[in-house]
Design a protein around this motif. Structure first.
Motif, mmCIF file in Angstrom:
data_model
loop_
_atom_site.group_PDB
_atom_site.id
_atom_site.type_symbol
_atom_site.label_atom_id
_atom_site.label_comp_id
_atom_site.label_asym_id
_atom_site.label_seq_id
_atom_site.Cartn_x
_atom_site.Cartn_y
_atom_site.Cartn_z
ATOM 1 N N UNK A 40 0.843 -1.196 0.000
ATOM 2 C CA UNK A 40 0.000 0.000 0.000
ATOM 3 C C UNK A 40 0.877 1.245 0.000
ATOM 4 N N UNK A 41 0.587 2.165 -0.919
ATOM 5 C CA UNK A 41 1.208 3.488 -0.901
ATOM 6 C C UNK A 41 0.294 4.431 -0.124
ATOM 7 N N UNK A 42 0.842 5.063 0.899
ATOM 8 C CA UNK A 42 0.118 6.065 1.682
ATOM 9 C C UNK A 42 0.530 7.447 1.184
ATOM 10 N N UNK A 43 -0.428 8.249 0.740
ATOM 11 C CA UNK A 43 -0.148 9.596 0.258
ATOM 12 C C UNK A 43 -0.457 10.578 1.381
ATOM 13 N N UNK A 44 0.561 11.295 1.820
ATOM 14 C CA UNK A 44 0.345 12.181 2.964
ATOM 15 C C UNK A 44 -0.494 13.399 2.584
ATOM 16 N N UNK A 45 -1.070 14.024 3.608
ATOM 17 C CA UNK A 45 -1.928 15.179 3.392
ATOM 18 C C UNK A 45 -1.084 16.435 3.166
ATOM 19 N N UNK A 46 -1.740 17.543 2.856
ATOM 20 C CA UNK A 46 -1.025 18.780 2.549
ATOM 21 C C UNK A 46 -0.146 19.245 3.712
ATOM 22 N N UNK A 47 -0.554 19.059 4.985
ATOM 23 C CA UNK A 47 0.341 19.436 6.088
ATOM 24 C C UNK A 47 1.656 18.672 6.105
ATOM 25 N N UNK A 48 1.783 17.663 5.281
ATOM 26 C CA UNK A 48 3.101 17.091 5.079
ATOM 27 C C UNK A 48 3.327 15.686 5.568
#
Length: 251
Positions: A40-48
């Motif tokens: 699974x690739x986890x894409x972080x949110x805009x806060x980083x």
């Protein structure tokens, strides 16, 4: 793969090849043992690329998957604190879609090359990462995608919005993976109307999807370090994520 949490895992920072061959940082968490499993690739949110996101990566590994989160802000601010890196990227208009897709493609390749890989890979994202997870599922070959309250999958981007972003309505016909969407009724980006628009489009296109909206939950309800954290929604959301990945990423 069951939805019960496994015991031991390892987590570390690695280097990987991203968009255009760039070397970037990523956070990798893996269950102990050599059994075959999905990734699974986890894409972080805009806060980083922050502590809360790394907790999510470890949680995915606890569910029994190899999980990796690329640092999407690494080029602009290598070694910077997540808040500072996010501010730099936000001022530049956000992460370009093409670069995001390239970084996730590199992350998928990293997972598929692991000796434990079973060939199945998924992607999950929260906030801006939710939209990006849908984008990835429209442009890359993945087996499952989870969108946690991604803004501007549908709807109109307001004039003067600080990020250089468009909706994905024109790309949704290319969605190539089952999609799980988790949303809050008190959210405005995406709003309930935008979620309803997404449901209508996916239904018309004959896509495989599950969308769930939590009454009273606002934007960012998965964020353990923010006031919006909503325990009932998060508990049910993780159960749905575990069942969804078990269905699509298991042997």
């Amino acid at each position: 793969m069951s939805d019960s949490l496994i015991g031991s895992l390892s987590a570390t920072t690695v280097r990987m090849t991203g968009h255009d061959g760039d070397e970037i940082e990523a956070y990798l968490a893996r269950p102990e043992g050599g059994q075959r499993r999905g990734g699974v690739v986890v894409i972080h949110h805009l806060p980083g690329y922050d502590r809360a996101t790394k907790e999510m990566v470890r949680r995915i590994a606890e569910l029994g998957y190899d999980a990796i989160c690329p640092n999407l802000h690494y080029r602009e601010a290598p070694g910077a604190a997540p808040d500072d890196a996010a501010a730099t990227v936000r001022a530049a208009g956000g992460v370009p879609d093409a670069r995001l897709v390239g970084d996730v493609a590199g992350s998928l390749a990293y997972l598929r090359a692991l000796p434990t890989a079973n060939g199945r890979v998924g992607v999950i994202g929260h906030c801006s990462g939710g939209r990006q997870a849908v984008l990835v599922a429209c442009q890359l070959a993945v087996d499952a995608a989870v969108d946690c309250y991604g803004a501007f999958v549908t709807g109109t981007v307001p004039e003067g919005f600080p990020l250089k972003v468009t909706n994905l309505v024109d790309q949704l016909p290319a969605l190539g993976a089952p999609l799980l969407g988790l949303f809050g009724s008190a959210d405005t980006h995406p709003s309930p109307d935008q979620v309803a628009e997404l449901e209508r489009i996916l239904t018309e296109q004959g896509k495989d999807f599950e969308l769930h909206t939590y009454e009273g939950a606002g934007h960012g309800f998965f964020a353990v370090d923010r006031p919006a954290y909503n325990v009932p929604a998060v508990q049910d959301g993780w159960e749905r994520i575990a069942a969804f990945f078990a269905k699509h990423l298991g042997e």
